[in-house]
Design a protein around this motif. Structure first.
Motif, PDB file in Angstrom:
ATOM      1  N   GLY A  29     -20.885   1.421  25.674  1.00 27.73           N
ATOM      2  CA  GLY A  29     -19.943   1.480  24.564  1.00 27.73           C
ATOM      3  C   GLY A  29     -20.228   0.527  23.426  1.00 27.73           C
ATOM      4  O   GLY A  29     -19.523   0.533  22.414  1.00 27.73           O
ATOM      5  N   TYR A  30     -21.244  -0.296  23.541  1.00 22.95           N
ATOM      6  CA  TYR A  30     -21.555  -1.278  22.507  1.00 22.95           C
ATOM      7  C   TYR A  30     -22.506  -0.657  21.478  1.00 22.95           C
ATOM      8  O   TYR A  30     -23.660  -1.028  21.358  1.00 22.95           O
ATOM      9  CB  TYR A  30     -22.158  -2.550  23.125  1.00 22.95           C
ATOM     10  N   ASP A  31     -21.971   0.288  20.721  1.00 25.83           N
ATOM     11  CA  ASP A  31     -22.752   1.039  19.744  1.00 25.83           C
ATOM     12  C   ASP A  31     -22.382   0.612  18.328  1.00 25.83           C
ATOM     13  O   ASP A  31     -21.743  -0.428  18.134  1.00 25.83           O
ATOM     14  CB  ASP A  31     -22.520   2.543  19.945  1.00 25.83           C
ATOM     15  N   SER A  32     -22.768   1.397  17.341  1.00 25.00           N
ATOM     16  CA  SER A  32     -22.499   1.022  15.940  1.00 25.00           C
ATOM     17  C   SER A  32     -20.998   0.967  15.645  1.00 25.00           C
ATOM     18  O   SER A  32     -20.553   0.142  14.846  1.00 25.00           O
ATOM     19  CB  SER A  32     -23.193   1.991  14.984  1.00 25.00           C
ATOM     20  N   ILE A  33     -20.214   1.805  16.300  1.00 22.54           N
ATOM     21  CA  ILE A  33     -18.755   1.771  16.097  1.00 22.54           C
ATOM     22  C   ILE A  33     -18.198   0.452  16.628  1.00 22.54           C
ATOM     23  O   ILE A  33     -17.371  -0.195  15.988  1.00 22.54           O
ATOM     24  CB  ILE A  33     -18.085   2.984  16.773  1.00 22.54           C
ATOM     25  N   TRP A  34     -18.687   0.035  17.808  1.00 25.10           N
ATOM     26  CA  TRP A  34     -18.265  -1.256  18.362  1.00 25.10           C
ATOM     27  C   TRP A  34     -18.695  -2.400  17.452  1.00 25.10           C
ATOM     28  O   TRP A  34     -17.924  -3.329  17.197  1.00 25.10           O
ATOM     29  CB  TRP A  34     -18.823  -1.470  19.770  1.00 25.10           C
ATOM     30  N   ARG A  35     -19.928  -2.356  16.975  1.00 26.47           N
ATOM     31  CA  ARG A  35     -20.429  -3.455  16.141  1.00 26.47           C
ATOM     32  C   ARG A  35     -19.566  -3.618  14.890  1.00 26.47           C
ATOM     33  O   ARG A  35     -19.292  -4.746  14.464  1.00 26.47           O
ATOM     34  CB  ARG A  35     -21.901  -3.238  15.795  1.00 26.47           C
ATOM     35  N   LYS A  36     -19.116  -2.517  14.318  1.00 25.82           N
ATOM     36  CA  LYS A  36     -18.240  -2.587  13.138  1.00 25.82           C
ATOM     37  C   LYS A  36     -16.880  -3.187  13.522  1.00 25.82           C
ATOM     38  O   LYS A  36     -16.350  -4.058  12.815  1.00 25.82           O
ATOM     39  CB  LYS A  36     -18.065  -1.189  12.543  1.00 25.82           C
ATOM     40  N   ALA A  37     -16.313  -2.759  14.642  1.00 29.41           N
ATOM     41  CA  ALA A  37     -15.024  -3.298  15.109  1.00 29.41           C
ATOM     42  C   ALA A  37     -15.160  -4.784  15.439  1.00 29.41           C
ATOM     43  O   ALA A  37     -14.283  -5.593  15.112  1.00 29.41           O
ATOM     44  CB  ALA A  37     -14.546  -2.523  16.336  1.00 29.41           C
ATOM     45  N   ARG A  38     -16.275  -5.145  16.086  1.00 27.71           N
ATOM     46  CA  ARG A  38     -16.552  -6.529  16.441  1.00 27.71           C
ATOM     47  C   ARG A  38     -16.596  -7.411  15.200  1.00 27.71           C
ATOM     48  O   ARG A  38     -15.991  -8.472  15.151  1.00 27.71           O
ATOM     49  CB  ARG A  38     -17.887  -6.584  17.193  1.00 27.71           C
ATOM     50  N   GLN A  39     -17.311  -6.950  14.180  1.00 27.15           N
ATOM     51  CA  GLN A  39     -17.435  -7.729  12.951  1.00 27.15           C
ATOM     52  C   GLN A  39     -16.077  -7.918  12.278  1.00 27.15           C
ATOM     53  O   GLN A  39     -15.759  -9.006  11.800  1.00 27.15           O
ATOM     54  CB  GLN A  39     -18.428  -7.066  11.992  1.00 27.15           C
ATOM     55  N   GLY A  40     -15.276  -6.863  12.255  1.00 22.71           N
ATOM     56  CA  GLY A  40     -13.932  -6.971  11.682  1.00 22.71           C
ATOM     57  C   GLY A  40     -13.065  -7.956  12.442  1.00 22.71           C
ATOM     58  O   GLY A  40     -12.331  -8.756  11.845  1.00 22.71           O
ATOM     59  N   TYR A  41     -13.161  -7.921  13.773  1.00 24.83           N
ATOM     60  CA  TYR A  41     -12.372  -8.841  14.593  1.00 24.83           C
ATOM     61  C   TYR A  41     -12.804 -10.283  14.364  1.00 24.83           C
ATOM     62  O   TYR A  41     -11.964 -11.178  14.207  1.00 24.83           O
ATOM     63  CB  TYR A  41     -12.504  -8.463  16.070  1.00 24.83           C
TER      64      TYR A  41
END
Length: 124
Positions: A43-55
């Motif tokens: 699940g650590y894909d581009s969608i996660w990376r964007k959510a991670r950066q926002g968090y």
């Protein structure tokens, strides 16, 4: 240049080695990553990376270090309760916390049995 000799990571083993485990215990240990899916498959894909950066932009400091009175920049979004593939828990932001790499590694090793700790199941 060779690494210095250190005791084997197997609890109670006094054998000195340049790797984590001595020859005897290295054979007893299946490679942890051998059973682990790739980061993208977990699940650590581009969608996660964007959510991670926002968090991280909203929570820029390591929560573990802050508890000790230190302001250390966070670089990792940790799942407080390991999701173990549960997508609902994976995306539940109330289960996230910002951590520095050092604190995250320590927490993950404790949960997964790293650094010579024992665990009953592997995190997939």
């Amino acid at each position: 240049m060779q690494r210095p000799l250190k005791p084997c990571n197997e609890p109670g083993c006094p054998t000195l080695t340049r790797e984590g485990y001595c020859e005897q215990h290295k054979r007893d240990k299946p490679a942890y990553d051998q059973y682990r899916k790739s980061a993208a498959r977990r699940g650590y894909d581009s969608i996660w990376r964007k959510a991670r950066q926002g968090y991280l932009s909203k929570h820029p400091f390591c929560v573990s270090c802050m508890k000790e009175g230190r302001r250390v920049p966070a670089t990792v979004v940790d799942h407080i309760k390991p999701h173990k593939g549960d997508k609902k828990l994976f995306w539940d932001s109330s289960n996230w916390q910002s951590q520095c790499a050092s604190c995250h590694s320590r927490k993950t090793a404790k949960e997964d049995g790293g650094f010579g700790n024992r665990t009953s199941n592997l995190r997939m």
